[in-house]
Design an enzyme around this catalytic site. Structure first.
Site, PDB file in Angstrom:
ATOM      1  N   LYS A 114     -25.130   2.466  17.922  1.00  0.00           N
ATOM      2  CA  LYS A 114     -25.223   2.924  19.318  1.00  0.00           C
ATOM      3  C   LYS A 114     -25.735   1.805  20.226  1.00  0.00           C
ATOM      4  O   LYS A 114     -25.185   1.544  21.279  1.00  0.00           O
ATOM      5  CB  LYS A 114     -26.170   4.130  19.424  1.00  0.00           C
ATOM      6  CG  LYS A 114     -25.688   5.365  18.697  1.00  0.00           C
ATOM      7  CD  LYS A 114     -26.635   6.535  18.882  1.00  0.00           C
ATOM      8  CE  LYS A 114     -28.004   6.283  18.266  1.00  0.00           C
ATOM      9  NZ  LYS A 114     -27.986   6.094  16.802  1.00  0.00           N
ATOM     10  N   THR A 115     -26.808   1.169  19.785  1.00  0.00           N
ATOM     11  CA  THR A 115     -27.376   0.099  20.590  1.00  0.00           C
ATOM     12  C   THR A 115     -26.372  -1.055  20.687  1.00  0.00           C
ATOM     13  O   THR A 115     -26.228  -1.690  21.728  1.00  0.00           O
ATOM     14  CB  THR A 115     -28.709  -0.372  19.974  1.00  0.00           C
ATOM     15  OG1 THR A 115     -29.589   0.761  19.921  1.00  0.00           O
ATOM     16  CG2 THR A 115     -29.355  -1.459  20.802  1.00  0.00           C
ATOM     17  N   ASP A 160     -30.217   3.650  26.602  1.00  0.00           N
ATOM     18  CA  ASP A 160     -30.338   3.749  25.140  1.00  0.00           C
ATOM     19  C   ASP A 160     -31.430   4.776  24.804  1.00  0.00           C
ATOM     20  O   ASP A 160     -32.316   5.028  25.619  1.00  0.00           O
ATOM     21  CB  ASP A 160     -30.717   2.367  24.572  1.00  0.00           C
ATOM     22  CG  ASP A 160     -30.456   2.269  23.062  1.00  0.00           C
ATOM     23  OD1 ASP A 160     -29.955   3.251  22.465  1.00  0.00           O
ATOM     24  OD2 ASP A 160     -30.757   1.208  22.478  1.00  0.00           O
ATOM     25  N   GLN A 209     -33.361  11.948  16.216  1.00  0.00           N
ATOM     26  CA  GLN A 209     -34.438  10.964  16.344  1.00  0.00           C
ATOM     27  C   GLN A 209     -35.293  11.233  17.568  1.00  0.00           C
ATOM     28  O   GLN A 209     -35.984  10.334  18.058  1.00  0.00           O
ATOM     29  CB  GLN A 209     -33.857   9.554  16.409  1.00  0.00           C
ATOM     30  CG  GLN A 209     -33.169   9.155  15.122  1.00  0.00           C
ATOM     31  CD  GLN A 209     -32.693   7.721  15.175  1.00  0.00           C
ATOM     32  OE1 GLN A 209     -33.497   6.787  15.209  1.00  0.00           O
ATOM     33  NE2 GLN A 209     -31.386   7.529  15.187  1.00  0.00           N
ATOM     34  N   ARG A 232     -34.905   3.305   8.977  1.00  0.00           N
ATOM     35  CA  ARG A 232     -35.162   1.915   9.364  1.00  0.00           C
ATOM     36  C   ARG A 232     -34.800   0.970   8.231  1.00  0.00           C
ATOM     37  O   ARG A 232     -34.644  -0.223   8.418  1.00  0.00           O
ATOM     38  CB  ARG A 232     -36.656   1.681   9.714  1.00  0.00           C
ATOM     39  CG  ARG A 232     -37.223   2.450  10.896  1.00  0.00           C
ATOM     40  CD  ARG A 232     -36.389   2.359  12.120  1.00  0.00           C
ATOM     41  NE  ARG A 232     -35.525   3.527  12.215  1.00  0.00           N
ATOM     42  CZ  ARG A 232     -34.434   3.587  12.988  1.00  0.00           C
ATOM     43  NH1 ARG A 232     -34.083   2.563  13.705  1.00  0.00           N
ATOM     44  NH2 ARG A 232     -33.678   4.663  13.019  1.00  0.00           N
TER      45      ARG A 232
END
Ligand code: ATP
Ligand code: MG
Length: 665
Positions: free
Chosen positions: A30-31, A224, A255, A615
């Site tokens: 996405k980022t 974002d 998230q 992560r």
């Protein structure tokens, strides 16, 4: 264009106008889409400075800027001093709001150079308010007052509305405090962090012409981590994108971890209601984590009943299975984790910066820090106590704030007699009384010869000293530079002598002096990077970044160190090796959620756990201690319910609780 993007990502990147939503799981790029899309818009003729991108942290903003630069081929070509190259605005909501407010705060009755109060400034003001209201310390603590006010501000509740929404006793007291607190901020020409958003919202509501001017600065807005926007951020975004409608938001409802700070996941889930013609793009391939890690994450998040179900497929091989490690107690846990890390660095050629230790609460990192120091492993800590909280740094920054904005009383009172200059508490009280009586600031009272003449000779010398420090530093900043002014400040206040007076240990003294050196370095770096560097700008910069990290820590990170992060601070980041520590009931899920027992609180903790797991790129270890000290005594722990969920030992979310109840009988 498809280079480095899958078809769905390309679709989003090549959509050049209109509302666009990318709702997708962790690590699906996405980022990356936001970053590539900025570059693509520029390639297709959008002027860079017509683009606004909003990220969640300064760190993310910095990385995005760098990446866009690379994509556009700016990399390596450092901007020459004075050269104007149009650039996209990439920043956090807070930082963007500061820029807007600097231009227009006067329309709200704040000085353009309003100061930004951090936590400890807020606490001083809160204490003062509680004293004024004659509330005994036990009824409402400064921290309680600030917590309640912050919740209200996050929900855009203004002081006059607070009495209506207050329900508990504490909230009713706080409603009275809120009004005073807000007035207190205003007379001091200050805003707190929540105000940066709230006052921007108010500004846009009350002044449509300002709103239009600010919105008119951009043709594209990209956001974002949209799942963590609170009400103010949501409305500010709508204001900014309302005319051109070129709004791209990306995020992941799984998230969403800031509900406690007013974030509302429905903003992303209901995007289509606000923007009916929105294009929606789903991304399904996870590029970050090995298959086995992703499988664990997927298994966990399915336990959340209310969620937007998404496909999340691994695009990397299975890799090493995540491990669950039990240790005798918390000391063993930290020793063993750090022992493994040392082994990875020394024998497996893993770089320290590729390793992260993630934890839930601020008390957890201490032991890990101790062990990392003993093992001589470099580390950086984010999301916990900041560099700017050190006493000497606070003092010097208070001087700078006061020089920038002499009516800022919290700062002036901090340094009025530090280092000592004959301003006794009695003198300070007299000055404050005059200030209150005349409705002006203490600094203005100090300019009044008639009042000063009545003070003791020592106090008169003190006032004169402050006036000359102020004049000297201001003059040097004008005629030369901020760095030069900082030199003057340190010499004129003889702050080094203060450090020598306060601390006996040579090492302590050296460290403290080094912190002051770091402030000077930060000023120097700020001046090198900005053409329009001034004190106001510098103070805003550190106020915003200090919340995440000190600049010195940034530098350390580049020097290759292990990351110690709260789960909240880890959002959006990735690391080859991840340790999630303290996987126990009461830590993760946090004791507050365990106590409340509400499903929605547990669900938020589960999302936090999901953020942590996702992560990890290659290796993941979940660790726990069998006993943990509380007030010095070892207490047996209960494994986190999430451990049962990730391993598949639990089949439904309530099973764990039922089992525990049985065990207690
Ligand atoms: P999060 O939900 O954690 O914020 P995200 O969806 O923003 O994650 P990114 O951080 O953009 O995901 O990407 C995750 C990783 O996958 C990054 O290392 C990124 O470079 C990589 N990646 C994304 N898309 C691709 C692709 N098409 N090809 C190769 N690597 C990719
Ligand atoms: Mg991301």
């Amino acid at each position: 264009m498809a280079h480095g993007l899958n078809p769905a990502q390309s679709d989003a990147v090549e959509t050049l106008s209109g509302p666009l939503l990318v709702l997708a799981g962790a690590g699906t790029g996405k980022t990356r889409v936001v970053t590539f899309r900025i570059a693509n818009l520029i390639r297709h003729g959008t002027a860079p400075d017509r683009i606004l991108a909003v990220t969640f942290t300064n760190k993310a903003a910095g990385e995005m800027k760098e990446r866009v630069g690379e994509l556009l081929g700016y990399a390596g070509k450092r901007k020459k001093r004075g050269e104007k190259r149009p650039e996209p605005t990439i920043s956090t909501f807070h930082a963007h709001c500061v820029r807007v407010l600097r231009r227009h705060a006067t329309a709200l009755g704040y000085p353009a150079k309003f100061s930004i109060y951090d936590r400890s400034d807020q606490e001083s003001l809160a204490r003062e308010i509680l004293r004024l209201l004659r509330l005994p310390g036990t009824a409402l603590k400064p921290g309680d007052l600030l917590g309640i006010i912050s919740n209200w501000k996050n929900e855009s509740i203004h002081p006059d509305q607070a009495p209506m929404v207050a329900s508990t006793d504490k909230e009713h007291l706080a409603a009275a405090g809120y009004r005073r607190y807000q007035e207190g901020l205003k007379t001091r020409g200050a805003m707190d962090f929540d105000d940066l958003l709230l006052q921007t919202e108010v500004l846009f509501d009350q002044h449509p012409e300002i709103r239009d001017a600010e919105a008119g600065k951009f043709d594209h807005v990209l956001v974002d981590e949209y799942q963590d926007t609170n009400g103010s951020q949501y409305r500010i975004t709508k204001h900014l994108a309302g005319k051109h409608r070129n709004l791209c938001v990306v995020g992941d409802d799984d998230q969403s971890i800031y509900a406690w700070r007013g974030a509302d996941v429905t903003h992303i889930l209901n995007f289509k209601n606000d923007w009916p013609d929105a294009k929606i793009v789903c991304l399904e391939a996870n590029y970050r984590s090995c298959g086995a890690i992703l499988e664990m994450a997927n298994r966990l998040i399915k336990f959340n009943a209310e969620r937007h179900d998404k496909v999340l497929r691994p695009s990397r091989p299975d890799g090493v299975r995540p491990r669950i490690a039990q240790h005798k107690d918390e000391t063993k846990e930290s020793q063993s984790v750090v022992g493994e890390i040392k082994h990875l660095i020394e024998n497996e050629h893993i770089q320290p910066r590729d390793i992260a230790i993630l934890f839930r609460t601020n008390e957890q990192p201490r032991l890990f820090e101790t062990e990392l120091r003993k093992a001589d492993v470099p580390y950086v800590m984010l999301g916990s106590q900041s560099f700017f909280d050190r006493r000497e740094v606070r003092d010097i920054v208070a001087y700078l704030k006061w020089i920038d904005q002499p009516d800022d009383e919290v700062s002036l009172l901090r340094i009025i007699n530090t280092p000592s200059r004959g301003m006794s508490p009695k003198t300070v009280k007299t000055l404050m009384e005059h200030a209150v009586a005349d409705g002006v600031s203490i600094w203005q009272i100090m300019q009044r010869r008639d009042i000063v003449a009545d003070l003791s000779p020592a106090a008169q010398r003190g006032v004169a000293d402050l006036q000359s420090v102020f004049a000297d530093v201001t003059a040097r900043a004008k005629s030369e530079s901020l760095s030069a002014a900082m030199d003057t400040l340190l010499t004129r206040t003889a702050y080094a002598d203060e450090i020598n007076r306060l601390y006996d240990e040579p090492e302590d003294r050296q460290n403290r002096m080094a912190s002051l050196g770091e402030v000077a370095n930060a000023i120097g770096a700020f001046e090198d990077n900005r053409d329009d560097a001034d004190l106001t700008g510098f103070l805003a910069d550190i106020a915003l970044s200090g919340r995440e990290m000190g600049n010195e820590k940034d530098k350390l990170a580049m020097q290759n160190a292990v990351w110690l992060l709260t789960l909240h601070a880890a959002k959006g980041l990735e690391f080859p090796v991840v340790y999630m520590v303290g996987m126990e009931e009461g830590l993760l899920p946090h004791s507050r959620s365990v106590k409340s027992g509400r499903e929605e609180d547990i669900a938020e903790e589960r999302r936090l756990c999901y953020v942590g797991i996702t992560r990890a790129q290659e290796q993941l270890t979940l660790s726990m201690a069998l006993t943990r000290r509380k007030w010095g005594k070892p207490v047996p722990t209960i494994p986190s319910q999430f451990l049962y969920e990730v391993t598949g030992q639990a089949t439904n979310p309530n099973q764990f609780r039922k089992q525990r109840k049985m065990a207690r009988r």
